[in-house]
Scaffold this active site. Sequence first.
Site, short mmCIF file in Angstrom:
data_model
loop_
_atom_site.label_atom_id
_atom_site.label_comp_id
_atom_site.label_asym_id
_atom_site.label_seq_id
_atom_site.Cartn_x
_atom_site.Cartn_y
_atom_site.Cartn_z
N GLY A 1 0.95 5.35 3.37
CA GLY A 1 1.98 4.46 2.83
C GLY A 1 3.18 5.19 2.27
O GLY A 1 4.33 4.80 2.50
N LYS B 285 1.10 8.76 -9.28
CA LYS B 285 1.69 7.60 -8.63
C LYS B 285 3.01 7.20 -9.29
O LYS B 285 3.94 6.78 -8.60
CB LYS B 285 0.70 6.44 -8.63
CG LYS B 285 -0.47 6.67 -7.68
CD LYS B 285 -1.33 5.45 -7.48
CE LYS B 285 -2.42 5.73 -6.44
NZ LYS B 285 -3.26 4.55 -6.20
N GLY C 22 0.84 -1.20 0.00
CA GLY C 22 0.00 0.00 0.00
C GLY C 22 0.87 1.23 0.00
O GLY C 22 0.57 2.25 0.62
N THR D 216 1.72 3.54 -2.11
CA THR D 216 1.40 4.83 -2.74
C THR D 216 0.17 5.49 -2.12
O THR D 216 -0.30 6.51 -2.61
CB THR D 216 1.18 4.67 -4.26
OG1 THR D 216 0.09 3.75 -4.47
CG2 THR D 216 2.43 4.16 -4.94
N LYS E 298 -11.04 -4.31 10.73
CA LYS E 298 -9.67 -4.21 11.24
C LYS E 298 -9.49 -5.11 12.47
O LYS E 298 -8.43 -5.72 12.65
CB LYS E 298 -9.33 -2.75 11.59
CG LYS E 298 -9.11 -1.88 10.36
CD LYS E 298 -8.63 -0.47 10.74
CE LYS E 298 -8.28 0.34 9.50
NZ LYS E 298 -7.77 1.69 9.84
#
Length: 308
Positions: A15, A43, A9, A11, A131
């Site tokens: 991250g 990106k 993750g 980008t 999560k």
Amino acid sequence: MTSKILVIGATGRIGKFIVEGSAKSSHATFAMVREASLSDPVKAKLVESFRDLGVTILYGSLTDKESLVKAIKLVDVVISAVGRPQILDQINIIDAIKELGNVKRFLPSEFGNDVDRTVAIEPTLSEFITKAQIRRAIEAAKIPYTYVVTGCFTGFFVSCLGQCHLRLRSPPRDKVSIYDSGNVKAIVNTEEDIVAYTMKAVDDPRTLNKILYIHPPKNIVSQNDMVGLWERKIGKTLEKTYVSEEELLKNIQETQPPMDFLVGLIHTVLVRGDLTSFTIDPSSGVEASELYPEVKYTSVDEFLNQFV
């Protein structure tokens, strides 16, 4: 020796800061990116900046087991910073880590609330539940971990004086909505400070199989605290509209996804006090600014100076 770190993750919002912070902390750093993402010029430029820092770019994805296993084989620490749609896909990371057995620490994509102690309601609650499911899967697999609980990102939350659904880039100078009493305390941290504490923690035995709470004292603030600091800096009193909890709950119901999540976050953080509704249990958690007093974090007061 410093650990070799893989960021998945790489980008995304947090991250990219983790990749940069890892590389600048002298960790051998690997960033997993989807090759298709390079069609996005922003990106692609970001990935090129990673290379300039000496980061090794690995092409792959959470749903491609071969690329995932190949990447994880290279490192000691895996940090996931995937976004909301991919939270449950982290099961694939857990499976690969368990299969390989070489990873000494996994930091799943958290970087927000303590999902096991939340007082949130829907639609915010659903993300926290997923999560928490990842936490249970990590523990069931007996994988060494650290869960990083950061509170809100300063740039996202303080820049709009708590009105995060407005996505303001700088604080308002005329009026502001105050939620409920405005006195409930929240916790905010800059992405850079979050990463500074995280990099300290990855090789620290004191954070192994613990929750790392990033709760620096100057960044435990209410909405009224934020507004007051800003008013003093600009020498002006903002016009205030008070929004009751009942009104806010109605707004959540009337707001379309994905913006309903942000309105729900306001309720969770500024009305229910999700970030400060508990004390840290020393058997399961440690506080970052106490462990690492050498980190000079940016206070809310200091952060607001850039907008004056």
